[in-house]
Design a protein around this motif. Structure first.
Motif, PDB file in Angstrom:
ATOM      1  N   LYS A  11      42.483  -1.446  84.865  1.00  0.00           N
ATOM      2  CA  LYS A  11      41.132  -0.909  84.691  1.00  0.00           C
ATOM      3  C   LYS A  11      40.126  -2.013  84.995  1.00  0.00           C
ATOM      4  CE  LYS A  11      37.909   0.990  81.258  1.00  0.00           C
ATOM      5  NZ  LYS A  11      37.246   1.876  82.224  1.00  0.00           N
ATOM      6  N   TYR A  12      39.268  -1.759  85.972  1.00  0.00           N
ATOM      7  CA  TYR A  12      38.246  -2.715  86.373  1.00  0.00           C
ATOM      8  C   TYR A  12      36.873  -2.203  85.945  1.00  0.00           C
ATOM      9  CZ  TYR A  12      41.852  -4.332  89.694  1.00  0.00           C
ATOM     10  OH  TYR A  12      43.002  -4.797  90.281  1.00  0.00           O
ATOM     11  N   THR A  13      36.097  -3.077  85.319  1.00  0.00           N
ATOM     12  CA  THR A  13      34.715  -2.751  84.982  1.00  0.00           C
ATOM     13  C   THR A  13      33.825  -3.889  85.453  1.00  0.00           C
ATOM     14  OG1 THR A  13      35.436  -1.535  82.999  1.00  0.00           O
ATOM     15  CG2 THR A  13      33.098  -2.123  83.147  1.00  0.00           C
ATOM     16  N   LEU A  14      32.901  -3.570  86.334  1.00  0.00           N
ATOM     17  CA  LEU A  14      31.979  -4.571  86.863  1.00  0.00           C
ATOM     18  C   LEU A  14      30.631  -4.417  86.180  1.00  0.00           C
ATOM     19  CD1 LEU A  14      31.301  -6.783  88.983  1.00  0.00           C
ATOM     20  CD2 LEU A  14      30.573  -4.916  90.503  1.00  0.00           C
ATOM     21  N   TYR A  15      30.128  -5.522  85.630  1.00  0.00           N
ATOM     22  CA  TYR A  15      28.813  -5.542  84.987  1.00  0.00           C
ATOM     23  C   TYR A  15      27.831  -6.316  85.855  1.00  0.00           C
ATOM     24  CZ  TYR A  15      31.348  -4.157  80.748  1.00  0.00           C
ATOM     25  OH  TYR A  15      32.141  -3.505  79.833  1.00  0.00           O
ATOM     26  N   TYR A  16      26.769  -5.627  86.249  1.00  0.00           N
ATOM     27  CA  TYR A  16      25.688  -6.289  86.984  1.00  0.00           C
ATOM     28  C   TYR A  16      24.442  -5.426  86.860  1.00  0.00           C
ATOM     29  CZ  TYR A  16      23.467  -9.258  90.509  1.00  0.00           C
ATOM     30  OH  TYR A  16      22.632 -10.136  91.149  1.00  0.00           O
ATOM     31  N   PHE A  17      23.346  -5.925  87.402  1.00  0.00           N
ATOM     32  CA  PHE A  17      22.102  -5.177  87.379  1.00  0.00           C
ATOM     33  C   PHE A  17      22.105  -4.142  88.506  1.00  0.00           C
ATOM     34  CE2 PHE A  17      21.252  -9.570  85.947  1.00  0.00           C
ATOM     35  CZ  PHE A  17      20.993  -9.287  84.608  1.00  0.00           C
ATOM     36  N   ARG A  54      24.503 -10.940  72.230  1.00  0.00           N
ATOM     37  CA  ARG A  54      25.818 -10.868  71.590  1.00  0.00           C
ATOM     38  C   ARG A  54      26.796 -11.873  72.193  1.00  0.00           C
ATOM     39  NH1 ARG A  54      25.538  -4.712  71.579  1.00  0.00           N
ATOM     40  NH2 ARG A  54      26.907  -4.811  73.413  1.00  0.00           N
ATOM     41  N   GLY A  55      26.408 -12.534  73.253  1.00  0.00           N
ATOM     42  CA  GLY A  55      27.285 -13.530  73.857  1.00  0.00           C
ATOM     43  C   GLY A  55      28.567 -12.947  74.399  1.00  0.00           C
ATOM     44  N   GLU A  56      28.485 -11.758  75.024  1.00  0.00           N
ATOM     45  CA  GLU A  56      29.694 -11.072  75.473  1.00  0.00           C
ATOM     46  C   GLU A  56      30.214 -11.594  76.815  1.00  0.00           C
ATOM     47  OE1 GLU A  56      29.003  -6.896  75.535  1.00  0.00           O
ATOM     48  OE2 GLU A  56      28.458  -6.787  73.426  1.00  0.00           O
ATOM     49  N   MET A  57      29.392 -12.315  77.549  1.00  0.00           N
ATOM     50  CA  MET A  57      29.788 -12.765  78.878  1.00  0.00           C
ATOM     51  C   MET A  57      30.084 -14.268  78.873  1.00  0.00           C
ATOM     52  SD  MET A  57      29.776  -9.893  80.265  1.00  0.00           S
ATOM     53  CE  MET A  57      29.090  -8.249  80.000  1.00  0.00           C
ATOM     54  N   PRO A  58      31.046 -14.703  79.661  1.00  0.00           N
ATOM     55  CA  PRO A  58      31.515 -16.093  79.578  1.00  0.00           C
ATOM     56  C   PRO A  58      30.424 -17.148  79.707  1.00  0.00           C
ATOM     57  CG  PRO A  58      33.051 -14.805  80.889  1.00  0.00           C
ATOM     58  CD  PRO A  58      31.882 -13.909  80.599  1.00  0.00           C
ATOM     59  N   PHE A  59      29.484 -16.959  80.626  1.00  0.00           N
ATOM     60  CA  PHE A  59      28.440 -17.959  80.843  1.00  0.00           C
ATOM     61  C   PHE A  59      27.048 -17.384  80.616  1.00  0.00           C
ATOM     62  CE2 PHE A  59      31.883 -19.265  83.910  1.00  0.00           C
ATOM     63  CZ  PHE A  59      32.358 -20.314  83.134  1.00  0.00           C
ATOM     64  N   ASP A  60      26.963 -16.300  79.844  1.00  0.00           N
ATOM     65  CA  ASP A  60      25.675 -15.641  79.594  1.00  0.00           C
ATOM     66  C   ASP A  60      24.955 -15.322  80.894  1.00  0.00           C
ATOM     67  OD1 ASP A  60      26.035 -15.639  76.869  1.00  0.00           O
ATOM     68  OD2 ASP A  60      24.984 -17.520  76.545  1.00  0.00           O
ATOM     69  N   ALA A  61      25.688 -14.821  81.853  1.00  0.00           N
ATOM     70  CA  ALA A  61      25.116 -14.460  83.141  1.00  0.00           C
ATOM     71  C   ALA A  61      25.954 -13.342  83.755  1.00  0.00           C
ATOM     72  CB  ALA A  61      25.082 -15.670  84.074  1.00  0.00           C
ATOM     73  N   ASP A  68      41.097  -5.248  82.503  1.00  0.00           N
ATOM     74  CA  ASP A  68      41.919  -4.919  81.336  1.00  0.00           C
ATOM     75  C   ASP A  68      41.566  -5.780  80.131  1.00  0.00           C
ATOM     76  OD1 ASP A  68      43.288  -2.844  82.494  1.00  0.00           O
ATOM     77  OD2 ASP A  68      44.998  -4.065  83.123  1.00  0.00           O
ATOM     78  N   GLY A  69      40.270  -6.002  79.908  1.00  0.00           N
ATOM     79  CA  GLY A  69      39.823  -6.729  78.724  1.00  0.00           C
ATOM     80  C   GLY A  69      39.615  -8.211  78.920  1.00  0.00           C
ATOM     81  N   THR A  70      40.028  -8.748  80.065  1.00  0.00           N
ATOM     82  CA  THR A  70      39.798 -10.155  80.370  1.00  0.00           C
ATOM     83  C   THR A  70      38.622 -10.274  81.336  1.00  0.00           C
ATOM     84  OG1 THR A  70      42.126 -10.733  80.067  1.00  0.00           O
ATOM     85  CG2 THR A  70      40.782 -12.261  81.347  1.00  0.00           C
ATOM     86  N   LYS A  71      37.648 -11.097  80.986  1.00  0.00           N
ATOM     87  CA  LYS A  71      36.423 -11.180  81.775  1.00  0.00           C
ATOM     88  C   LYS A  71      36.461 -12.363  82.741  1.00  0.00           C
ATOM     89  CE  LYS A  71      33.272  -8.816  78.584  1.00  0.00           C
ATOM     90  NZ  LYS A  71      34.283  -8.315  77.644  1.00  0.00           N
ATOM     91  N   ILE A  72      36.072 -12.079  83.979  1.00  0.00           N
ATOM     92  CA  ILE A  72      35.950 -13.095  85.015  1.00  0.00           C
ATOM     93  C   ILE A  72      34.478 -13.198  85.402  1.00  0.00           C
ATOM     94  CG2 ILE A  72      36.649 -13.823  87.325  1.00  0.00           C
ATOM     95  CD1 ILE A  72      39.066 -11.957  87.044  1.00  0.00           C
TER      96      ILE A  72
END
Length: 215
Positions: A11-17, A54-61, A68-72
């Motif tokens: 499962k891939y989830t991409l977060y961006y604007f 909430r500090g959910e992203m590794p580098f706040d960006a 699958d739950g691991t963030k890159i």
């Protein structure tokens, strides 16, 4: 994440604007591979008031890809991960090194163009003609000269090897952005124009471009 152990049900989830910018090549890799992903387009308000706090992203960006739950984090790291997973990184270690070198050279090339782009779009207020002559054209001509060497060496219409890689996507997306600002951006570079047209005509990619959100 070990790419060899990522299953077909990943499962891939991409977060961006809601922008193309730094995430578009990542989205295009999913489109090329025909791989489903969740394209989460975060509003600036959500980012500043909730997610970042909430500090959910590794580098706040952003962008960030959740696998699958691991963030890159970092757009080029994400692109390289997906390119290797889906087969768009080069067909050998040597080809992969060439693709990476083009991506790294692009990372050096692009930032000096920002003042011209921002002024043309009304985001900055500098002397446009001066920026064009002093910054944009010399930087573009030097970089495009390098790319033409790669195109002539491969002889395939792709930058490296005989098939499309994420370096091709990166350059074609750059040309698209600057053609939208200056329709004559590649007029003096027919080989770059031909490369751009070839990449954008790839069926899966053309379908994505025709259907993606307008930004």
């Amino acid at each position: 994440i070990d790419c060899t152990n990522v299953s077909a049900m990943t499962k891939y989830t991409l977060y961006y604007f809601n922008l193309r910018a730094r995430a578009e090549v990542v989205r295009q890799l999913f489109a090329l591979a025909g791989e489903p992903f969740e394209d989460v387009r975060v509003t600036f308000e959500e980012w500043e008031n909730t997610i970042k706090q909430r500090g959910e992203m590794p580098f706040d960006a952003l962008p960030v890809l959740d696998v699958d739950g691991t963030k890159i984090a970092q757009s080029m790291a994400i692109a390289r991960f997906l390119a290797r997973k889906f087969g768009y990184a080069g067909k050998s270690l040597y080809e992969q090194s060439l693709v990476d070198s083009i991506a790294d050279q692009y990372a050096d090339f692009y930032p000096p163009l920002s003042p011209y782009r921002n002024t043309l779009l009304g985001l900055d207020n500098q002397d446009l003609e001066k920026l064009l002559l002093a910054d944009l054209r010399p930087q573009r001509d030097e970089f495009f000269g390098y790319l033409v060497r790669f195109l002539r060496q491969s002889g395939s219409g792709f930058l490296v090897g005989q098939s499309v890689t994420f370096a091709d996507l990166l350059i074609a997306e750059h040309v698209t952005t600057f053609k939208s600002i200056d329709p004559h951006y590649v007029r003096e570079w027919p080989e770059i124009e031909q490369h751009w047209a070839k990449i954008r005509a790839i069926p899966n990619l053309a379908k994505w471009i025709s259907e993606r959100p307008k930004t």
